[in-house]
Every structure is written in C-alpha cells, then in structure tokens.
Design a protein around this motif. Sequence first.
Motif, short mmCIF file in Angstrom:
data_model
loop_
_atom_site.label_atom_id
_atom_site.label_comp_id
_atom_site.label_asym_id
_atom_site.label_seq_id
_atom_site.Cartn_x
_atom_site.Cartn_y
_atom_site.Cartn_z
N GLN A 123 -22.07 -8.19 -59.44
CA GLN A 123 -21.57 -8.28 -58.06
C GLN A 123 -20.45 -7.26 -57.86
O GLN A 123 -19.61 -7.05 -58.73
N GLY A 124 -20.45 -6.63 -56.71
CA GLY A 124 -19.45 -5.62 -56.42
C GLY A 124 -18.14 -6.20 -55.91
O GLY A 124 -17.90 -7.40 -55.97
N ASP A 125 -17.29 -5.33 -55.40
CA ASP A 125 -16.00 -5.70 -54.84
C ASP A 125 -16.21 -6.62 -53.64
O ASP A 125 -16.90 -6.25 -52.69
N GLN A 126 -15.61 -7.81 -53.69
CA GLN A 126 -15.81 -8.78 -52.61
C GLN A 126 -14.72 -8.71 -51.54
O GLN A 126 -14.75 -9.48 -50.59
N ARG A 127 -13.78 -7.79 -51.70
CA ARG A 127 -12.75 -7.66 -50.68
C ARG A 127 -13.35 -7.16 -49.36
O ARG A 127 -14.37 -6.48 -49.34
N LEU A 128 -12.68 -7.51 -48.28
CA LEU A 128 -13.10 -7.07 -46.96
C LEU A 128 -12.26 -5.88 -46.53
O LEU A 128 -11.05 -5.82 -46.78
N TRP A 129 -12.91 -4.94 -45.83
CA TRP A 129 -12.26 -3.72 -45.36
C TRP A 129 -12.55 -3.56 -43.87
O TRP A 129 -13.58 -4.02 -43.37
N ARG A 130 -11.64 -2.90 -43.19
CA ARG A 130 -11.85 -2.60 -41.78
C ARG A 130 -12.16 -1.12 -41.64
O ARG A 130 -11.53 -0.27 -42.26
N VAL A 131 -13.15 -0.80 -40.81
CA VAL A 131 -13.55 0.60 -40.59
C VAL A 131 -12.58 1.22 -39.57
O VAL A 131 -12.57 0.84 -38.39
N ASP A 132 -11.76 2.16 -40.04
CA ASP A 132 -10.80 2.82 -39.15
C ASP A 132 -11.47 3.93 -38.34
O ASP A 132 -11.20 4.09 -37.15
N ARG A 133 -12.34 4.67 -38.98
CA ARG A 133 -13.06 5.72 -38.27
C ARG A 133 -14.27 6.14 -39.09
O ARG A 133 -14.35 5.86 -40.29
N ILE A 134 -15.22 6.80 -38.43
CA ILE A 134 -16.42 7.32 -39.10
C ILE A 134 -16.53 8.79 -38.75
O ILE A 134 -16.42 9.18 -37.58
N GLU A 135 -16.69 9.60 -39.77
CA GLU A 135 -16.87 11.04 -39.52
C GLU A 135 -18.09 11.55 -40.26
O GLU A 135 -18.57 10.93 -41.22
N ARG A 136 -18.58 12.67 -39.82
CA ARG A 136 -19.74 13.30 -40.46
C ARG A 136 -19.26 14.42 -41.37
O ARG A 136 -18.54 15.33 -40.92
N VAL A 137 -19.62 14.35 -42.65
CA VAL A 137 -19.22 15.35 -43.64
C VAL A 137 -20.47 15.86 -44.35
O VAL A 137 -21.19 15.08 -45.00
N ASP A 138 -20.71 17.15 -44.22
CA ASP A 138 -21.87 17.79 -44.88
C ASP A 138 -23.17 17.04 -44.60
O ASP A 138 -23.99 16.79 -45.50
N GLY A 139 -23.36 16.62 -43.38
CA GLY A 139 -24.60 15.97 -42.98
C GLY A 139 -24.67 14.49 -43.29
O GLY A 139 -25.69 13.86 -42.99
#
Length: 715
Positions: free
Chosen positions: A71-87
């Motif tokens: 099982q991976g990291d179970q912490r919750l994160w908030r998405v601050d922004r989304i950008e496009r990098v190299d496609g």
Amino acid sequence: MSRLTELLRQARKADEQLGKDLEAEIVALTKRRTFGLVFEQHQPEAVELPGRAVRRGDKVRVLPPRGEVKQGDQRLWRVDRIERVDGTRVAHLSEFEAEQPEQPEQQSALVEDVVVVAEFRDRIYPGLVETGRVERGGDKPFHTVINAENYHALEMLTYTHRHSIDAIYIDPPYNTGAKDWKYNNNYVEGDDDYRHSKWLAFMERRLEIAKELLNPEDSVLIVTIDEKEYLRLGLLLEQIFPDARITMITSSITPGGSTRSGTFNRASEYIYFVQVGTSAPMPLPLSAEWNPVGTKNKQDLYWARLIRSGTQPFRTTHPNLFYPIYVCQTEGGEGTFHSIGDPFYGDGWENASAPQGTTAIWPIRADGREGRWQISPNALREAMSGGFVKLGPWKQKQTTVYYLKQGERAKVANGTFSIVGHRPDGSVITDGSAYQARFVPTDIWRITAHDAGNSGSRLVEKFVPARKFPFPKSLYAVEDALRFFVKGKPHATVLDFFSGSGTTAHAIMRLNKQDSGKRQCISVTNNEVSAEEQRGLRKQGLRPGDPDWEALGICDYITKPRVTAAITGETPQGDPIKGDYRFTDEFPMAEGFEENAAFFTLTYEDPLSIRHHRAFERVAPMLWLRAGSRGRVIDDLGEDGWDVAEAYGVLENIDQMGDFVARVAEVETVETVFVVTDSDAAFQMTCRDLPARVTAVRLYESYLHNFMINRRARA
C-alpha cells in the motif's frame, strides 16, 4: 430517562428558560452516545475515485509505482495547480491538514499517479452516466444497477427517492476478519482491536440515510447477518429506528452445517425485519414445509364450538349468553334446529319446559359447570339463517353446536369456498378443493429453498459461468423474505445497497412474474476487485481505473452480467441458461423475464457546472429515477430547450413554456416536470399552467439545496 423528564418538567415550571437550557444540554449529551450503544465514531471514511479527472483544489492521494504490491502513502494532498511539462500533466501538491499548517509539505507528481479522494464529511454533487441497458419489459419501470460507493449512492438517492422506498433488503459485510470489507481504504483484519467499532460506524452512517429513504408510513428494512455482529446490529437498529417493530428470524442456510473449530457447526444466519409505520408481514399461501406443526392445508371451513372456552367462559360473567337451543332428532339420528330460546336468568333451568318433540341444548361444560355461548340469541338466529350453524353427532341425547365465525363466513361470501349443498340441519356444505391456507410463519425458518449452496452459489454459476462470487444469497430466500412485505404492492420500489451479485433484483423479477407486478429494484454495488485478485493485478502493473482492472470488478464482472442474463435467459457468452427455476414458480431459466434494466456509474460533479446547466447530461438520469425510472431518459433538450418523455418532462427555455405545457397535457402518463430557472416567478407561472396531476420541481435549486442540507445534517 423518565425521572430526568419529570425533573425537566419541574424545572420548566419553576423557570421556563432554565428548563429549556437544561433540555438543550441533555440533548447534546445524548448525541454523544452517553446513552445507548457506545462505540468509537472513528475518522470519516474516504473513497478513491480513479475515474474522476483531477482538478485544482481536489483532495488526492499519491499512488504507489505501477507493479508495487504494498500500500502506498495514505496521506491526503491538495492540488495547488496543474501544469504541462514536456507533454505530460504535473500536479503540484500540498499536504492536507498538515501538522504544521503554515508550512505544509509539498511535492509534485504526474497527474496519472494521483487519485482523487472523497471523504464522507465532504459535500458531494452526484451525477450518473449510463453504461448500458436491456429492454424486454415494454412499459414496465426499469430496474437499475448503480456502480458506486454505497454511502454516496445513498446520498444521491435522497434527491430521487426520499421517503419513497417500500422495502430495503441488504446483506452487509459480516465482519469475519477475512478481508471481506474495507474501512477507509484498508481491509479490516480479524485482529483489529477496533474491528467491531469500525463496523458499527460503517453501518450507522449508511442506515441513517436508509432511514430517510424508507416510506415512514409503511415500509420495511431487512438485514441479514451472522453471529459475529448480530447482537451489536440489533442494538444499532433499535437506536436508529426507535419507533419500529424489530423481529429477528433464525434461518437455516446450510442444512449440513459448516465446520467451525472449537464450537458447534454453523447452519444458520439471522434476518432482522425492521417494520416502519404500519408495516406487517402479509399472511400468504405457502408450501407445506413452511406450515407450523399441526397446520394443514384445509379443504373445509373451520367450524368453531359455540360454547365458550378460554377467558370468561362461565354464565356468571355473561348471563345474557346463557340460553337454550331447541333441536329435534330425526329417525335417522340426524339433528335439526327447531328454535332458539331467550336468555334464562336465575335458577331452575333444568326444569324449564321445551317445545314438544324437541331437546334443549344448554351451554353446560364437560365438568358440569354452567358455561355460556359465544354469541347472543339474535346473532345466532342470523347465522342460522345463512346456514352457518350446524349440529354434531348425538351422544346420550345431547349434541354439540358449531358455528362459523365472521372470518370463515367471509370465505363463503367471497367465493373462496363455494356452497354445493346443505345438511339436514340447514348448515352449508362447501367445496374447498382450491383453497390454500394463508399464514405468517414462525421466527425459525428451515426451508429447503433457502440453501445458500444449491440456490445461491451453484445457481449464480448458471448465469455467469466460470465467474466466482463469494457467498451469494439463495435467490429463493431473498424472494421469500420480500414476498411477505411487497406481495400486496405490485408497484413497490425495493433498494439493495449491498447488492453484490444482484440477487435482490433477480428475486424482484421472479415476484413480478408470479403476479404480473411492476415492482422495481435499485441495486447499488461498487466495482471492487477481491483482495486475492488485487495482488496479482498490481504485480502486472495495473491499478484501479485501468480497463483491465475494472473489467474484473464486482459490478462489471458479476452484477450487471447476472441481471442481464436473468432477463435475456442467456449467459454472457450467448448460450441459453441451463436448468429450471424451482419452488414457487417453476419454469426454464432460458425463458428469461419480461423486464427492463439500466446500468449507471455514479459521477462527482462541480456545483458551478450544475448551477450553470453545464452538467445536465449527468444529472438527467437522476431526474429519470425521480420520475419513476420509466421510458427513456431525457439527456438532451435540443434547440427548443425542452422535451417530454413517457414519465416526465424538462423545460429549460421558459420562452417555450406554452408548447411545453401543451405537450405535457397530451402525454397523460407524465406525472413530473423539472423547470430549469433561477426565477421564482417563472417557476410559479409554469406551475399554474400545468395539469393538476403533474408535480413540478425547480432545477437546480432543489438539487443544490438537497445536497447542502444533507451535508449540514451529517456534519
């Protein structure tokens, strides 16, 4: 609590404000579970939404690398922004609810490596996407199968079915410790110290919403369970449904028993019936194995003895029911009635004269004490005139008098027992060859049809060959449990929000076939893959949301194919289903059913898109559900901005109100319309012009208000 109530009353009498303040504090304390069933509420559950597009502001988890089993990291994160990098799209994240809010941990991850998470304390705005349908039932309402986390599906149903569900049948996880359910994205193990507490919190959240969906006037909740949680479940049900009548049935599901180490073998499970309002099991004609000991399928009416037995059987309590019945004995030994005397008061009845050639029959008990008759002289004369009184054999110049009570007379009046002649005493002779006794069984069921092996696992294999589902219910057990409560409701709406393999929908189809009913079933299940399969799929580099993963989920792999196969009579491979249905209604499974079914997946919408009419295509199936799940779904309003289907209509362009109202008037089956407007005046104007039979609902005010209220009520 009664003592506390009395003290509050005295406090209000002395100081009204003080009494109100004390009452408010006590209410707050009771909500903290100081009284009743006490358990940890635990952190709110959360569900991962792999099909949901990631947006700025979303709450997400970072997935482990593909091929990773742990099982991976179970912490919750908030998405601050989304950008496009190299496609590629990269999400920049901040830790959600960090220990140091002013300096949250930050990281970046590919958008494809994060998954949106919805916590149950979050407000949701649901929609539905149709994923298929099967139609063989003409104008019958559709059964629906919804692929969703059931808590959120229940929230959605508060908009479409609040207070309108006739029966809920659920088979929740039994909490065996064998990875049969998850709490907050983790399987609950058998050695978890909080296993029972988590299960109670899990069930309470869902049952609270289920209570809002049930018709408060007359409905039933049916819950199956085994010995792991039946005691706690019983207390929880009493706490949530304090005004309901709750009965627990013991039902044999494995006649041979299953071995359990160190204790008795298990052969049964328990079924709770929570009867809301006036709900009560309907007496039904049932097979011989249901019959209580000594009960037979009578071919004749029940003639009761006229002399009183049981409570207050003596002359002293009812002196007006102590009177003679004069009878004549014919040469052949038969008796005939002559007349009925008046009540005899005082002593000396033994010496009272009788009409010549008659014998007086008095209500004298076997021990010689003075008894009394069941009914008055006038009532007996009336019964005699209809042929509802008869004489028994003569013994020592005496005979026994019998009569038909009102319930038995009704069977003659309604033709259940036809009159084919009369005896010498004038009593009716009836034909009851077609009669079948109706009764409510006891609270112990040992029925062959309820075997979970033959009528569960092996039956499901016929519909979806080579596809395994653990511990499906017996089709006939579910059918029988529901029959007692929906037999008299041919248009009942039934809900199963732990639908698993789809047995409840299958059972409702059988009930419909037996009496040409138009009942509909709403089935809710997720697309979870079993714990055993998950490990292998993750080793292959697959994740939830991948097509190859989702194809093996419960909803897509078992529920939808089984419901489809039951209707069409064909397996997913197109082969006729082998075998016959048994018991109540026996016919080839390959015949299928004249039923309709539609399949949906729950979506999570943005409230601004809802408000601005940009998510209508996903909200549309909810409007169809609310209107009764009949006919077609209106998912496109076209250039005119309105449409009318078989059961409902939708108006978005108020300028076209005249044409819309005219069309609604033409389609007499329309009972609901939805008006998309922010203007109360426009809505009221539309309502005034609609036919009286139609209920108008304002969009999107009703939708948004419903889900805002839901979250406040459960915060």
